[in-house]
Design a protein around this motif. Structure first.
Motif, mmCIF file in Angstrom:
data_model
loop_
_atom_site.group_PDB
_atom_site.id
_atom_site.type_symbol
_atom_site.label_atom_id
_atom_site.label_comp_id
_atom_site.label_asym_id
_atom_site.label_seq_id
_atom_site.Cartn_x
_atom_site.Cartn_y
_atom_site.Cartn_z
ATOM 1 N N VAL A 109 15.954 41.848 41.200
ATOM 2 C CA VAL A 109 17.017 41.558 42.074
ATOM 3 C C VAL A 109 18.396 42.450 41.970
ATOM 4 N N VAL A 110 18.616 42.756 40.573
ATOM 5 C CA VAL A 110 19.486 43.669 40.167
ATOM 6 C C VAL A 110 19.496 44.983 40.922
ATOM 7 N N PHE A 111 18.309 45.581 40.766
ATOM 8 C CA PHE A 111 17.892 46.951 41.420
ATOM 9 C C PHE A 111 18.304 46.926 43.108
ATOM 10 N N ILE A 112 17.916 45.725 43.556
ATOM 11 C CA ILE A 112 18.087 45.538 44.947
ATOM 12 C C ILE A 112 19.752 45.480 45.397
ATOM 13 N N ALA A 113 20.208 44.439 44.385
ATOM 14 C CA ALA A 113 21.643 44.215 44.742
ATOM 15 C C ALA A 113 22.847 45.197 44.714
ATOM 16 N N LEU A 114 22.119 46.241 43.430
ATOM 17 C CA LEU A 114 23.037 47.160 43.091
ATOM 18 C C LEU A 114 22.989 48.556 44.130
ATOM 19 N N HIS A 115 21.772 48.709 44.224
ATOM 20 C CA HIS A 115 21.556 50.096 44.783
ATOM 21 C C HIS A 115 21.043 49.836 46.288
ATOM 22 N N LEU A 116 20.729 48.689 46.782
ATOM 23 C CA LEU A 116 20.369 48.748 48.336
ATOM 24 C C LEU A 116 21.527 49.415 49.111
#
Length: 404
Positions: free
Chosen positions: A231-238
């Protein structure tokens, strides 16, 4: 609910308002990355590292803050968190060096978010909500955090376009200070509330030692690790991934907002299902579904419509793991030390968050794309499914009782 157990509905209301602010403000940080790095001359890896440290500090502090909430009540911890939250956002707005960014956005905000997030609210609710309603109450709390994400992302994007990123952070800091007042309504997590649920008196050292010797505790810990990474990968980098593909920043903001909107439904469904089906198998299915959704997103042509479909599907699965995970902790090890034990399990989530945030930036700076980072998130979904499948959900006291 016994006569001595306080009504949990007012506490749930105030707790939800706090979670709306806490998760709403924090969820918008990905929008600030392109403008802040350009204005300060920072790399994306540095910005990602500060966010990764925030998640790690949040996880490190969670068990200690949870133990404080178990012993002294959640209200004091939440009020402290509100003060630190505002200070962290103000400091982040005026940070001019990488070290100051890490100190404010990373360390200070990490403690602040830890003191105002699910673990502290659930430490109270776990003690005053009857077991048959606990997962649903947790689901409502998670949905409130997602509502904050849905509300604050367009609000933050609008602020940035009208007053600039620096003043937008100042406004978010002022908004977060409201948590101090809302904390006054979170009460009722007394020893009497726990006693009403007929749990034996145990010290926190004994409770922690007992859990750490339990294989199920470690399986839950590392399963939750994957939730944080994804979730943090997607929230920060999407948002940055979409900009790199030629899309506007507004599409990225809308995408993350949609994740929050659909997670409101996902969290409520998760809370409802967690009271009716096996929690461990529900968690296993969620992690497998996340990986399938990511594979589908990458396999399809990238369009605005595909982004929004991905956001909606991922939103249904986004924080739907939180309610059943915390409910499993209470179900297996009891609620007397739910703040502390839930905080330790949550530390696994935050270790994953650290790697999801940092490795996303590191992989991009090294390879020039996010392809390997997406692959990492997909593979770890299968790992989480393997971790949850063997969990024994029976209460530890029941498993340890001598056979008759």
């Amino acid at each position: 609910m016994t006569q001595n157990t306080p009504s949990y509905r007012p506490v749930l209301l105030f707790g939800c308002l706090i979670l709306i602010i806490s998760f709403g403000a924090r969820s918008s940080f990905g929008l600030f990355m392109p403008e802040m790095t350009a204005a300060r001359g920072w790399s994306r890896e540095l910005f990602s590292l500060s966010f990764a440290i925030q998640n790690l500090v949040w996880g490190l502090a969670a068990s200690f803050l949870g133990a404080m909430a178990d012993r002294y009540g959640s209200r004091r911890v939440l009020a402290l968190g509100g003060v630190l939250y505002a200070a962290g956002l103000f400091g982040m707005a005026f940070a001019e060096s990488g070290a100051m960014l890490i100190l404010t956005s990373g360390v200070l905000m990490g403690v602040a978010v830890g003191a105002t997030s699910f673990g502290i609210i659930f430490a109270t609710l776990g003690k005053i909500v009857p077991a048959q309603h606990r997962t649903m109450a947790f689901g409502v709390g998670v949905a409130a955090g997602s509502m904050g994400q849905f509300l604050f992302l367009p609000f933050s994007a609008s602020l940035m376009s009208s007053v600039g990123w620096q003043q937008a952070l100042v406004v978010l800091g002022l908004a977060s200070s409201v948590i101090v007042a809302l904390a006054l309504g979170v009460r009722g997590d007394s020893a009497e509330a726990v006693s009403a649920q007929a749990e034996p008196e145990t010290g926190f050292r004994v409770a922690l030692s007992s859990a750490m010797r339990d294989r199920n505790f470690h399986l839950l810990f590392w399963g939750f690790f994957v939730c944080g990474l994804q979730v943090v990968f997607i929230a920060l980098h999407l948002p940055a991934y979409l900009v790199d593909k030629g899309m506007s920043a507004n599409i990225g903001a809308t995408a993350i907002a949609l994740v929050g909107l659909f997670n409101i439904a996902g969290s409520l469904i998760s809370g409802w299902m967690g009271q009716r089906v096996s929690k461990k198998w529900m968690l296993t299915a969620i992690y497998v579904a996340r990986s399938i959704v990511m594979i589908g997103f990458l396999a399809m042509p990238l369009t605005e419509a595909s982004v929004y479909v991905f956001s909606a599907l991922m939103g249904l699965l986004w924080l739907s793991t939180v309610a059943p995970t915390n409910a499993l902790v209470g179900q297996i090890w009891g609620v007397r030390h739910l703040g502390m034990l839930g905080g330790v399990v949550f530390f696994g989530h935050q270790i994953g968050s650290f790697f999801g945030a940092w490795l996303g930036g590191r992989i991009f700076d090294t390879t020039g794309s996010y392809d390997m980072a997406w692959l990492m998130a997909i593979v770890f979904g299968a790992f989480a499914a393997v971790m949850h499948a063997p969990i024994d959900q029976r209460p530890r006291a029941q498993r340890m009782a001598p056979a008759v």
